[in-house]
Design a protein around this motif. Sequence first.
Motif, PDB file in Angstrom:
ATOM      1  N   VAL A 106       1.919  -2.382  14.096  1.00  0.00           N
ATOM      2  CA  VAL A 106       1.683  -3.815  13.941  1.00  0.00           C
ATOM      3  C   VAL A 106       0.997  -4.376  15.179  1.00  0.00           C
ATOM      4  O   VAL A 106       0.005  -5.119  15.080  1.00  0.00           O
ATOM      5  CB  VAL A 106       3.012  -4.556  13.678  1.00  0.00           C
ATOM      6  N   ARG A 107       1.493  -4.033  16.352  1.00  0.00           N
ATOM      7  CA  ARG A 107       0.911  -4.554  17.594  1.00  0.00           C
ATOM      8  C   ARG A 107      -0.527  -4.046  17.780  1.00  0.00           C
ATOM      9  O   ARG A 107      -1.411  -4.794  18.218  1.00  0.00           O
ATOM     10  CB  ARG A 107       1.779  -4.145  18.778  1.00  0.00           C
ATOM     11  N   ARG A 108      -0.748  -2.802  17.446  1.00  0.00           N
ATOM     12  CA  ARG A 108      -2.076  -2.214  17.624  1.00  0.00           C
ATOM     13  C   ARG A 108      -3.111  -2.913  16.747  1.00  0.00           C
ATOM     14  O   ARG A 108      -4.266  -3.101  17.143  1.00  0.00           O
ATOM     15  CB  ARG A 108      -2.017  -0.724  17.288  1.00  0.00           C
ATOM     16  N   HIS A 109      -2.704  -3.305  15.541  1.00  0.00           N
ATOM     17  CA  HIS A 109      -3.643  -3.875  14.577  1.00  0.00           C
ATOM     18  C   HIS A 109      -3.445  -5.373  14.405  1.00  0.00           C
ATOM     19  O   HIS A 109      -3.892  -5.943  13.398  1.00  0.00           O
ATOM     20  CB  HIS A 109      -3.487  -3.168  13.226  1.00  0.00           C
ATOM     21  N   TRP A 110      -2.793  -6.031  15.353  1.00  0.00           N
ATOM     22  CA  TRP A 110      -2.436  -7.436  15.213  1.00  0.00           C
ATOM     23  C   TRP A 110      -3.657  -8.314  14.911  1.00  0.00           C
ATOM     24  O   TRP A 110      -3.627  -9.145  14.000  1.00  0.00           O
ATOM     25  CB  TRP A 110      -1.735  -7.906  16.475  1.00  0.00           C
ATOM     26  N   ALA A 111      -4.727  -8.158  15.662  1.00  0.00           N
ATOM     27  CA  ALA A 111      -5.912  -8.997  15.462  1.00  0.00           C
ATOM     28  C   ALA A 111      -6.485  -8.819  14.062  1.00  0.00           C
ATOM     29  O   ALA A 111      -6.855  -9.802  13.392  1.00  0.00           O
ATOM     30  CB  ALA A 111      -6.966  -8.682  16.518  1.00  0.00           C
ATOM     31  N   ASP A 112      -6.559  -7.573  13.604  1.00  0.00           N
ATOM     32  CA  ASP A 112      -7.086  -7.319  12.259  1.00  0.00           C
ATOM     33  C   ASP A 112      -6.179  -7.933  11.191  1.00  0.00           C
ATOM     34  O   ASP A 112      -6.664  -8.499  10.203  1.00  0.00           O
ATOM     35  CB  ASP A 112      -7.212  -5.815  12.013  1.00  0.00           C
ATOM     36  N   LEU A 113      -4.877  -7.817  11.386  1.00  0.00           N
ATOM     37  CA  LEU A 113      -3.934  -8.368  10.413  1.00  0.00           C
ATOM     38  C   LEU A 113      -4.070  -9.883  10.322  1.00  0.00           C
ATOM     39  O   LEU A 113      -4.034 -10.452   9.222  1.00  0.00           O
ATOM     40  CB  LEU A 113      -2.497  -7.974  10.795  1.00  0.00           C
ATOM     41  N   LEU A 114      -4.223 -10.538  11.459  1.00  0.00           N
ATOM     42  CA  LEU A 114      -4.368 -11.991  11.446  1.00  0.00           C
ATOM     43  C   LEU A 114      -5.645 -12.429  10.726  1.00  0.00           C
ATOM     44  O   LEU A 114      -5.709 -13.534  10.179  1.00  0.00           O
ATOM     45  CB  LEU A 114      -4.358 -12.540  12.873  1.00  0.00           C
ATOM     46  N   GLU A 115      -6.639 -11.557  10.733  1.00  0.00           N
ATOM     47  CA  GLU A 115      -7.887 -11.866  10.036  1.00  0.00           C
ATOM     48  C   GLU A 115      -7.827 -11.536   8.550  1.00  0.00           C
ATOM     49  O   GLU A 115      -8.806 -11.704   7.830  1.00  0.00           O
ATOM     50  CB  GLU A 115      -9.041 -11.109  10.690  1.00  0.00           C
ATOM     51  N   GLY A 116      -6.669 -11.060   8.102  1.00  0.00           N
ATOM     52  CA  GLY A 116      -6.493 -10.759   6.686  1.00  0.00           C
ATOM     53  C   GLY A 116      -6.887  -9.363   6.273  1.00  0.00           C
ATOM     54  O   GLY A 116      -6.906  -9.054   5.076  1.00  0.00           O
ATOM     55  N   GLN A 117      -7.198  -8.498   7.252  1.00  0.00           N
ATOM     56  CA  GLN A 117      -7.621  -7.146   6.925  1.00  0.00           C
ATOM     57  C   GLN A 117      -6.393  -6.249   6.723  1.00  0.00           C
ATOM     58  O   GLN A 117      -5.510  -6.196   7.590  1.00  0.00           O
ATOM     59  CB  GLN A 117      -8.478  -6.571   8.049  1.00  0.00           C
ATOM     60  N   PRO A 118      -6.295  -5.529   5.605  1.00  0.00           N
ATOM     61  CA  PRO A 118      -5.185  -4.602   5.404  1.00  0.00           C
ATOM     62  C   PRO A 118      -5.326  -3.368   6.289  1.00  0.00           C
ATOM     63  O   PRO A 118      -6.444  -2.974   6.640  1.00  0.00           O
ATOM     64  CB  PRO A 118      -5.292  -4.236   3.921  1.00  0.00           C
ATOM     65  N   VAL A 119      -4.227  -2.783   6.657  1.00  0.00           N
ATOM     66  CA  VAL A 119      -4.205  -1.575   7.476  1.00  0.00           C
ATOM     67  C   VAL A 119      -3.507  -0.479   6.669  1.00  0.00           C
ATOM     68  O   VAL A 119      -2.368  -0.651   6.225  1.00  0.00           O
ATOM     69  CB  VAL A 119      -3.464  -1.812   8.806  1.00  0.00           C
ATOM     70  N   ALA A 120      -4.179   0.638   6.471  1.00  0.00           N
ATOM     71  CA  ALA A 120      -3.624   1.755   5.714  1.00  0.00           C
ATOM     72  C   ALA A 120      -3.226   2.878   6.662  1.00  0.00           C
ATOM     73  O   ALA A 120      -3.907   3.144   7.658  1.00  0.00           O
ATOM     74  CB  ALA A 120      -4.639   2.260   4.693  1.00  0.00           C
ATOM     75  N   PHE A 121      -2.108   3.534   6.373  1.00  0.00           N
ATOM     76  CA  PHE A 121      -1.654   4.655   7.202  1.00  0.00           C
ATOM     77  C   PHE A 121      -0.691   5.515   6.400  1.00  0.00           C
ATOM     78  O   PHE A 121      -0.191   5.120   5.349  1.00  0.00           O
ATOM     79  CB  PHE A 121      -0.972   4.150   8.475  1.00  0.00           C
ATOM     80  N   GLN A 122      -0.456   6.712   6.903  1.00  0.00           N
ATOM     81  CA  GLN A 122       0.524   7.629   6.323  1.00  0.00           C
ATOM     82  C   GLN A 122       1.875   7.390   6.988  1.00  0.00           C
ATOM     83  O   GLN A 122       1.964   7.306   8.211  1.00  0.00           O
ATOM     84  CB  GLN A 122       0.090   9.081   6.535  1.00  0.00           C
ATOM     85  N   PHE A 123       2.927   7.267   6.182  1.00  0.00           N
ATOM     86  CA  PHE A 123       4.270   7.013   6.704  1.00  0.00           C
ATOM     87  C   PHE A 123       5.181   8.176   6.334  1.00  0.00           C
ATOM     88  O   PHE A 123       5.187   8.633   5.178  1.00  0.00           O
ATOM     89  CB  PHE A 123       4.825   5.713   6.126  1.00  0.00           C
ATOM     90  N   LEU A 124       5.960   8.651   7.295  1.00  0.00           N
ATOM     91  CA  LEU A 124       6.844   9.787   7.053  1.00  0.00           C
ATOM     92  C   LEU A 124       8.178   9.322   6.465  1.00  0.00           C
ATOM     93  O   LEU A 124       8.852   8.466   7.031  1.00  0.00           O
ATOM     94  CB  LEU A 124       7.104  10.545   8.353  1.00  0.00           C
ATOM     95  N   LEU A 125       8.546   9.894   5.314  1.00  0.00           N
ATOM     96  CA  LEU A 125       9.855   9.666   4.712  1.00  0.00           C
ATOM     97  C   LEU A 125      10.721  10.894   4.987  1.00  0.00           C
ATOM     98  O   LEU A 125      10.590  11.908   4.304  1.00  0.00           O
ATOM     99  CB  LEU A 125       9.730   9.456   3.202  1.00  0.00           C
ATOM    100  N   PRO A 126      11.597  10.849   5.986  1.00  0.00           N
ATOM    101  CA  PRO A 126      12.388  12.035   6.323  1.00  0.00           C
ATOM    102  C   PRO A 126      13.248  12.545   5.170  1.00  0.00           C
ATOM    103  O   PRO A 126      13.396  13.760   4.976  1.00  0.00           O
ATOM    104  CB  PRO A 126      13.264  11.550   7.488  1.00  0.00           C
TER     105      PRO A 126
END
Length: 259
Positions: A138-158
């Motif tokens: 969230v912190r890394r992509h904060w500026a993009d998020l505020l501009e309405g840009q979605p951020v996609a990533f892979q999330f690990l489900l243990p």
Amino acid sequence: MRRLPIRSAGLLLLLCPLLAPAQAVQRQEGRAFAADGGALLYRETHWLQGPPEALSRLVLYRCTDGRAFARKWMTPQGSPQTPDFALEDGRDGYQEGVRGNGAARTVYVRATSDATPVSRALEVPSGAVVDAGFDAAVRRHWADLLEGQPVAFQFLLPSRQRLVPLKLQRTGALSWKGQPAQQLQMKLDAWFGFAVPAVTLIYASADQRLLQFTGTGNVRDHKGRYPQVRVEFPSAPVAATAAELATARGQALVKTCGP
């Protein structure tokens, strides 16, 4: 998938090297409520040490009366988004975690104290997210998020020992307990034959501090299920001591939150 013996999470905690004493320690309190009825389910105490790019985090999950029943220890591994972690629940001996070097990681799960651990080797791609590494994302992509840009990533489900695609997006501004905040949503970005409920996150606009998490909790209830929870962090972290952190790392876990 292989079944391999693993060291207990308690031993992992003892073997994890302490960070340099000169690094400041902070403590933050959280409270987890049932998402539907609002009853207090448990408390969380977080100890944070190190800079944001190499943050270590210890979490004690506490009964409503303050006794600790579970513990999680997270250490940076290559990226603040993909920490190693070891979770142990003292009530039934459940364990899960991730360990490894670089992209080559091993995820493990042990259902109960007398069950055989199950582990699997995984390649964790660049930009992926492990456990509370979503906060760094969230912190890394904060500026993009505020501009309405979605951020996609892979999330690990243990619990499923696999990576799934998630999408993080801002859904609007709001006031949270009197302070300006931003609401985000994190949800599954594809269909995998199983449901992953969406997570709602509320962050302070001023300092990007997590104020509220609403979604599937990461500690199970007395029936072994993962409840839907609302975890609130009403106050900013405060200064703590290395001695407090060391005590929390070695604190015995209770086997029940009941009388």
